[in-house]
Write an enzyme that holds these catalytic residues in place. Structure first.
Site, PDB file in Angstrom:
ATOM      1  N   HIS A  76     -25.184 -12.567   7.749  1.00  0.00           N
ATOM      2  CA  HIS A  76     -24.113 -13.393   8.316  1.00  0.00           C
ATOM      3  C   HIS A  76     -24.745 -14.645   8.905  1.00  0.00           C
ATOM      4  CE1 HIS A  76     -21.020 -10.023   8.710  1.00  0.00           C
ATOM      5  NE2 HIS A  76     -22.138  -9.312   8.627  1.00  0.00           N
ATOM      6  N   GLU A 131     -20.663  -2.344   7.064  1.00  0.00           N
ATOM      7  CA  GLU A 131     -19.500  -1.833   6.319  1.00  0.00           C
ATOM      8  C   GLU A 131     -19.680  -1.924   4.815  1.00  0.00           C
ATOM      9  OE1 GLU A 131     -16.600  -0.611   7.450  1.00  0.00           O
ATOM     10  OE2 GLU A 131     -16.643  -1.066   9.604  1.00  0.00           O
ATOM     11  N   VAL A 132     -20.411  -2.940   4.364  1.00  0.00           N
ATOM     12  CA  VAL A 132     -20.523  -3.159   2.920  1.00  0.00           C
ATOM     13  C   VAL A 132     -21.962  -2.840   2.492  1.00  0.00           C
ATOM     14  CG1 VAL A 132     -20.304  -4.823   1.034  1.00  0.00           C
ATOM     15  CG2 VAL A 132     -18.747  -4.961   2.998  1.00  0.00           C
ATOM     16  N   HIS A 138     -26.265  -8.241   3.181  1.00  0.00           N
ATOM     17  CA  HIS A 138     -25.672  -9.548   3.466  1.00  0.00           C
ATOM     18  C   HIS A 138     -26.175 -10.025   4.812  1.00  0.00           C
ATOM     19  CE1 HIS A 138     -22.968  -6.268   4.607  1.00  0.00           C
ATOM     20  NE2 HIS A 138     -22.551  -6.998   5.620  1.00  0.00           N
ATOM     21  N   ASP A 168     -16.888 -15.693   4.921  1.00  0.00           N
ATOM     22  CA  ASP A 168     -16.403 -14.375   5.316  1.00  0.00           C
ATOM     23  C   ASP A 168     -14.879 -14.394   5.343  1.00  0.00           C
ATOM     24  OD1 ASP A 168     -17.809 -11.787   6.968  1.00  0.00           O
ATOM     25  OD2 ASP A 168     -15.641 -12.064   7.210  1.00  0.00           O
TER      26      ASP A 168
HETATM   27  P1  AMP Z   1     -20.833  -5.862   7.899  1.00  0.00           P
HETATM   28  O1  AMP Z   1     -20.040  -5.214   8.983  1.00  0.00           O
HETATM   29  O2  AMP Z   1     -22.100  -6.500   8.407  1.00  0.00           O
HETATM   30  O3  AMP Z   1     -21.049  -4.951   6.720  1.00  0.00           O
HETATM   31  O4  AMP Z   1     -19.969  -7.102   7.415  1.00  0.00           O
HETATM   32  C1  AMP Z   1     -19.117  -7.068   6.309  1.00  0.00           C
HETATM   33  C2  AMP Z   1     -18.384  -8.394   6.311  1.00  0.00           C
HETATM   34  O5  AMP Z   1     -17.822  -8.574   5.032  1.00  0.00           O
HETATM   35  C3  AMP Z   1     -17.259  -8.488   7.332  1.00  0.00           C
HETATM   36  O6  AMP Z   1     -17.501  -9.587   8.195  1.00  0.00           O
HETATM   37  C4  AMP Z   1     -16.003  -8.704   6.458  1.00  0.00           C
HETATM   38  O7  AMP Z   1     -15.073  -9.567   7.039  1.00  0.00           O
HETATM   39  C5  AMP Z   1     -16.619  -9.279   5.194  1.00  0.00           C
HETATM   40  N1  AMP Z   1     -15.860  -9.085   3.962  1.00  0.00           N
HETATM   41  C6  AMP Z   1     -15.327  -7.933   3.493  1.00  0.00           C
HETATM   42  N2  AMP Z   1     -14.723  -8.138   2.307  1.00  0.00           N
HETATM   43  C7  AMP Z   1     -14.887  -9.442   2.020  1.00  0.00           C
HETATM   44  C8  AMP Z   1     -14.500 -10.283   0.932  1.00  0.00           C
HETATM   45  N3  AMP Z   1     -13.797  -9.801  -0.109  1.00  0.00           N
HETATM   46  N4  AMP Z   1     -14.830 -11.595   0.977  1.00  0.00           N
HETATM   47  C9  AMP Z   1     -15.509 -12.090   2.033  1.00  0.00           C
HETATM   48  N5  AMP Z   1     -15.924 -11.359   3.069  1.00  0.00           N
HETATM   49  C10 AMP Z   1     -15.608 -10.061   3.080  1.00  0.00           C
END
Ligand code: AMP
Length: 124
Positions: free
Chosen positions: A112, A105-106, A110, A39
């Site tokens: 964690h 957010e993404v 994923h 991350d």
């Molecule tokens: P979520 O809130 O569960 O969607 O988590 C998204 C995670 O993606 C967060 O912990 C961010 O720090 C991580 N993240 C966003 N962009 C990147 C990236 N380019 N490489 C690695 N981690 C990322």
């Protein structure tokens, strides 16, 4: 801004771009079904993300549409990454945010993996 997990997959998301090799990541594991990388903003001494190679918005989307082979491959990859990081004996936590209330957010599934210290209460 948290995502709407009911929307269809948008392949411009950052993890889709990592899968296509358009932007770099610190890869820790890759196989046919999954990619794992550090991350970018770690919340624990070990904070790794594991993503399926298929186009799935969230845990909901994946659990509904993925094949048995994809699901087995992904779940085994998550376990293997944690095991190979030495996290089984000290313990670790898995988290898969899904949709608005979780703060996802993404919009690419994923999981964690957190470890490397006592992780405290389950929810802040
Ligand atoms: P979520 O809130 O569960 O969607 O988590 C998204 C995670 O993606 C967060 O912990 C961010 O720090 C991580 N993240 C966003 N962009 C990147 C990236 N380019 N490489 C690695 N981690 C990322």
């Amino acid at each position: 801004m948290p995502i709407d997990a009911t929307k269809s997959y948008d392949d411009s998301n950052i993890f889709a771009r990592i899968l296509r090799g358009e932007i770099p990541s610190k890869t820790v594991y890759e196989d046919e079904h999954a990619l794992a990388f550090h991350d970018i903003n770690p919340q624990a001494p070990i904070h790794v993300l594991v993503i399926p190679k298929g186009a799935y918005v969230s845990w909901d989307d994946f659990s509904e549409r993925a094949s048995a082979e994809e699901i087995a491959g992904f779940v085994r990859a998550v376990g293997k990454v944690a095991r190979e990081a030495g996290l089984v004996e000290p313990g670790y936590r898995l988290l898969a945010n899904t949709g608005r209330n979780s703060g996802q957010e993404v919009p690419h599934l994923h999981v964690h993996i957190f470890g490397g210290r006592p992780l405290g209460p389950m929810l802040a």
